[in-house]
Design a protein around this motif. Structure first.
Motif, PDB file in Angstrom:
ATOM      1  N   CYS A 272      -5.216  54.480  25.803  1.00 54.90           N
ATOM      2  CA  CYS A 272      -6.282  55.465  26.084  1.00 54.90           C
ATOM      3  C   CYS A 272      -7.687  54.907  25.895  1.00 54.90           C
ATOM      4  CB  CYS A 272      -6.106  56.691  25.199  1.00 54.90           C
ATOM      5  SG  CYS A 272      -4.450  57.339  25.277  1.00 54.90           S
TER       6      CYS A 272
ATOM      7  N   LEU B 198       3.111  56.697  18.825  1.00 46.26           N
ATOM      8  CA  LEU B 198       3.011  56.973  20.260  1.00 46.26           C
ATOM      9  C   LEU B 198       3.311  55.669  20.969  1.00 46.26           C
ATOM     10  CD1 LEU B 198       2.322  58.510  22.813  1.00 46.26           C
ATOM     11  CD2 LEU B 198      -0.089  58.422  22.222  1.00 46.26           C
TER      12      LEU B 198
ATOM     13  N   LEU C  39       2.119  66.270  29.690  1.00 44.68           N
ATOM     14  CA  LEU C  39       0.745  65.858  29.408  1.00 44.68           C
ATOM     15  C   LEU C  39       0.151  64.904  30.449  1.00 44.68           C
ATOM     16  CD1 LEU C  39       1.038  65.023  25.584  1.00 44.68           C
ATOM     17  CD2 LEU C  39       0.339  67.191  26.618  1.00 44.68           C
TER      18      LEU C  39
ATOM     19  N   ILE D 166      -8.336  69.148  21.472  1.00 40.00           N
ATOM     20  CA  ILE D 166      -8.900  68.052  20.658  1.00 40.00           C
ATOM     21  C   ILE D 166     -10.414  68.015  20.880  1.00 40.00           C
ATOM     22  CG2 ILE D 166      -8.996  65.530  20.339  1.00 40.00           C
ATOM     23  CD1 ILE D 166      -6.011  65.400  20.977  1.00 40.00           C
TER      24      ILE D 166
ATOM     25  N   ASP E  74       7.662  67.462  25.616  1.00 42.84           N
ATOM     26  CA  ASP E  74       6.407  67.394  24.852  1.00 42.84           C
ATOM     27  C   ASP E  74       5.464  66.327  25.403  1.00 42.84           C
ATOM     28  OD1 ASP E  74       8.318  65.526  23.904  1.00 42.84           O
ATOM     29  OD2 ASP E  74       7.184  65.239  22.051  1.00 42.84           O
TER      30      ASP E  74
ATOM     31  N   THR F  58      -2.795  72.670  25.769  1.00 48.51           N
ATOM     32  CA  THR F  58      -3.457  71.441  26.234  1.00 48.51           C
ATOM     33  C   THR F  58      -4.644  71.673  27.171  1.00 48.51           C
ATOM     34  OG1 THR F  58      -2.146  71.176  28.264  1.00 48.51           O
ATOM     35  CG2 THR F  58      -1.173  70.310  26.251  1.00 48.51           C
TER      36      THR F  58
ATOM     37  N   PHE G 217      -9.446  57.924  21.943  1.00 48.75           N
ATOM     38  CA  PHE G 217      -8.468  57.696  20.880  1.00 48.75           C
ATOM     39  C   PHE G 217      -7.090  57.706  21.525  1.00 48.75           C
ATOM     40  CE2 PHE G 217      -5.227  59.047  17.975  1.00 48.75           C
ATOM     41  CZ  PHE G 217      -5.489  58.297  16.835  1.00 48.75           C
TER      42      PHE G 217
ATOM     43  N   TRP H  53       2.536  77.899  28.055  1.00 52.76           N
ATOM     44  CA  TRP H  53       2.583  76.960  26.919  1.00 52.76           C
ATOM     45  C   TRP H  53       1.665  75.772  27.183  1.00 52.76           C
ATOM     46  CZ3 TRP H  53       3.171  72.042  25.242  1.00 52.76           C
ATOM     47  CH2 TRP H  53       3.470  71.841  23.891  1.00 52.76           C
TER      48      TRP H  53
HETATM   49  O1  UT7 Z   1      -3.696  60.168  25.042  1.00 54.50           O
HETATM   50  C1  UT7 Z   1      -2.830  59.916  23.966  1.00 54.50           C
HETATM   51  C2  UT7 Z   1      -3.123  60.762  22.881  1.00 54.50           C
HETATM   52  N1  UT7 Z   1      -2.286  61.920  22.885  1.00 54.50           N
HETATM   53  C3  UT7 Z   1      -2.713  63.019  22.327  1.00 54.50           C
HETATM   54  O2  UT7 Z   1      -3.828  63.054  21.884  1.00 54.50           O
HETATM   55  C4  UT7 Z   1      -1.778  64.189  22.187  1.00 54.50           C
HETATM   56  C5  UT7 Z   1      -1.965  64.814  20.846  1.00 54.50           C
HETATM   57  N2  UT7 Z   1      -1.064  65.901  20.570  1.00 54.50           N
HETATM   58  C6  UT7 Z   1      -1.121  67.068  21.240  1.00 54.50           C
HETATM   59  O3  UT7 Z   1      -1.919  67.232  22.145  1.00 54.50           O
HETATM   60  C7  UT7 Z   1      -0.226  68.192  20.798  1.00 54.50           C
HETATM   61  O4  UT7 Z   1       0.394  67.836  19.587  1.00 54.50           O
HETATM   62  C8  UT7 Z   1       0.856  68.592  21.839  1.00 54.50           C
HETATM   63  C9  UT7 Z   1       0.198  69.256  23.045  1.00 54.50           C
HETATM   64  C10 UT7 Z   1       1.625  67.377  22.288  1.00 54.50           C
HETATM   65  C11 UT7 Z   1       1.809  69.591  21.223  1.00 54.50           C
HETATM   66  O5  UT7 Z   1       1.104  70.721  20.753  1.00 54.50           O
HETATM   67  P1  UT7 Z   1       1.392  71.295  19.290  1.00 54.50           P
HETATM   68  O6  UT7 Z   1       0.593  72.514  19.166  1.00 54.50           O
HETATM   69  O7  UT7 Z   1       1.137  70.173  18.311  1.00 54.50           O
HETATM   70  O8  UT7 Z   1       2.911  71.698  19.362  1.00 54.50           O
HETATM   71  P2  UT7 Z   1       4.146  71.124  18.510  1.00 54.50           P
HETATM   72  O9  UT7 Z   1       4.418  69.696  18.846  1.00 54.50           O
HETATM   73  O10 UT7 Z   1       3.940  71.478  17.084  1.00 54.50           O
HETATM   74  O11 UT7 Z   1       5.293  72.029  19.086  1.00 54.50           O
HETATM   75  C12 UT7 Z   1       5.301  73.432  18.941  1.00 54.50           C
HETATM   76  C13 UT7 Z   1       6.560  73.967  19.596  1.00 54.50           C
HETATM   77  C14 UT7 Z   1       7.822  73.240  19.148  1.00 54.50           C
HETATM   78  O12 UT7 Z   1       8.857  74.187  19.066  1.00 54.50           O
HETATM   79  P3  UT7 Z   1       9.282  74.771  17.614  1.00 54.50           P
HETATM   80  O13 UT7 Z   1       9.674  73.570  16.806  1.00 54.50           O
HETATM   81  O14 UT7 Z   1       8.051  75.458  17.101  1.00 54.50           O
HETATM   82  O15 UT7 Z   1      10.402  75.686  17.957  1.00 54.50           O
HETATM   83  C15 UT7 Z   1       8.099  72.305  20.330  1.00 54.50           C
HETATM   84  O16 UT7 Z   1       9.470  72.000  20.453  1.00 54.50           O
HETATM   85  O17 UT7 Z   1       6.472  73.796  21.025  1.00 54.50           O
HETATM   86  C16 UT7 Z   1       7.646  73.136  21.499  1.00 54.50           C
HETATM   87  N3  UT7 Z   1       7.264  72.345  22.659  1.00 54.50           N
HETATM   88  C17 UT7 Z   1       7.210  72.853  23.906  1.00 54.50           C
HETATM   89  N4  UT7 Z   1       7.471  74.091  24.376  1.00 54.50           N
HETATM   90  C18 UT7 Z   1       7.289  74.297  25.697  1.00 54.50           C
HETATM   91  C19 UT7 Z   1       6.910  71.039  22.715  1.00 54.50           C
HETATM   92  N5  UT7 Z   1       6.599  70.700  23.983  1.00 54.50           N
HETATM   93  C20 UT7 Z   1       6.784  71.810  24.744  1.00 54.50           C
HETATM   94  C21 UT7 Z   1       6.616  72.085  26.107  1.00 54.50           C
HETATM   95  N6  UT7 Z   1       6.895  73.338  26.540  1.00 54.50           N
HETATM   96  N7  UT7 Z   1       6.195  71.165  26.985  1.00 54.50           N
END
Ligand code: UT7
Length: 332
Positions: A113, A195, A159, A265, A155, A38, A319, A33
């Protein structure tokens, strides 16, 4: 008017490696995952008793050696972090003490960041105005002591990693077009809560309550999707802004260094803008997101690995939380 150049770069990463598999033992997540979503494979955490001061000290000495300077040559410290060693005073003061240079200004920045690019921009203005001649600009972060090692925080927790990196910014003596060409800074506080870390807060009496502890509101919270979508949009805008300001094209830029938040990203922005991935430098695989340290860490490693050559045009962009976003264009 003076022009700013980067005289030296340095970084320090704590030795302790924490893999995705290690995290999967503590919460419901998996190596698959984390890698797929990521690009992160592992990150580094500090040991008990080590903070931003200690890591920044090591990074500074690497940069000084690289620049052929002594610490007494530095006349200003700008340190960016969202994870200060103490609430107050600023971490720059503790670093200044450890470096043994009392009297020079020690400034803390809170731009998450984009903190390093904000710092670079401020240093650039100080150099241009003639106020200071050799400025230490640091990005440093200890995330590991503020993350929730349980499924509730997965989540965010997967990271982030710890590390420090810096640049020494000085005055260019030549009229050769080299140096910091421009910096571009932005923020939009309407998204501050997308955030953030809510507690401890001076609006709460007392600042930290049992409710905060129970609800985990002292851990960072993120609306991952919203951050992702805004990041892709703002990276593009702010890179474009830097290119237009300097009347250059993507093909003129040798290397793009993005804040290392998520490899997806970087890929999405490159696809949208037509930037070849080979023109980017990424080390998120090894370090995760080190927030304020991420850009100077990538810059320092890219330089060490010979990915930046004299005369190259390098574009930095970031960002993150705030929201804040920024870019800089540098002729090496
Ligand atoms: O430097 C600060 C800036 N930060 C960023 O730029 C981060 C930006 N965001 C991201 O990189 C992504 O949104 C994430 C990597 C944080 C998450 O990826 P995503 O593809 O947007 O996943 P999501 O949040 O839509 O979650 C998908 C699924 C969810 O489960 P359901 O609702 O589909 O059942 C989450 O609960 O993945 C689940 N999930 C996880 N599963 C396993 C969330 N975190 C995890 C995890 N391990 N660590």
């Amino acid at each position: 008017m003076n022009k700013s150049i980067i005289l030296g770069l340095g970084h320090y990463i704590p030795p302790k490696v924490v893999t995705n598999h290690d995290l999967a033992k503590l919460m419901d997540t998996s190596d698959e995952w984390i890698r797929q979503r990521t690009g992160i494979v592992e990150r580094h955490y500090v040991e008990n008793g080590v903070g931003n001061t200690e890591m920044s000290y090591e990074a500074t000495h690497m940069a000084l050696k690289e620049a052929g300077l002594r610490i007494q040559d530095i006349d200003c410290i700008i340190l960016a972090t969202l994870s200060p060693d103490y609430t107050f005073p600023g971490t720059a003061c503790f670093l200044q003490e450890k470096l043994g240079v009392p009297g020079i200004p020690a400034i803390d920045l809170r731009q998450q960041c984009t903190g390093f690019i904000y710092g670079l921009s401020i240093a650039d203005q100080f150099i241009k105005s003639g106020m200071y001649q050799k400025i230490l600009v640091i990005g440093t972060e200890v995330h590991s002591t503020g993350l929730e090692f349980a499924t509730r925080g997965r989540d965010v927790t997967v990271l982030f990693g710890d590390g420090a990196a810096c640049a020494i910014v000085g005055v260019s003596k030549k009229e050769d077009g080299k140096g910091i060409l421009s910096t571009h800074l932005h923020a939009d506080g309407r998204y501050a809560r997308e955030l953030w870390t809510e507690a401890p807060s001076c609006k709460s009496h007392p600042r930290m309550t049992q409710k905060h502890l129970d609800e985990g509101s002292w851990y960072p919270k993120m609306n991952g999707r919203a951050v992702f979508v805004s990041a892709v949009k703002k990276f593009e805008e702010v890179i474009q802004e830097a290119l237009e300001k300097n009347e250059v094209k993507i093909s003129d830029v040798s290397l793009f260094i993005f804040h290392q938040a998520n490899l997806r990203i970087v890929q999405a922005v490159c696809e949208k803008m037509g930037i070849p991935l080979e023109k980017t430098f990424n080390n998120i695989q090894k370090y995760g997101n080190t927030t304020a340290a991420s850009i100077p860490l990538a810059l320092s490693e890219a330089w060490q690995e010979g990915k930046i050559k004299k005369g190259d045009l390098v574009c930095l962009s970031a960002f993150g939380s705030g929201f804040t976003w920024a870019s800089a264009l540098i002729r090496w």
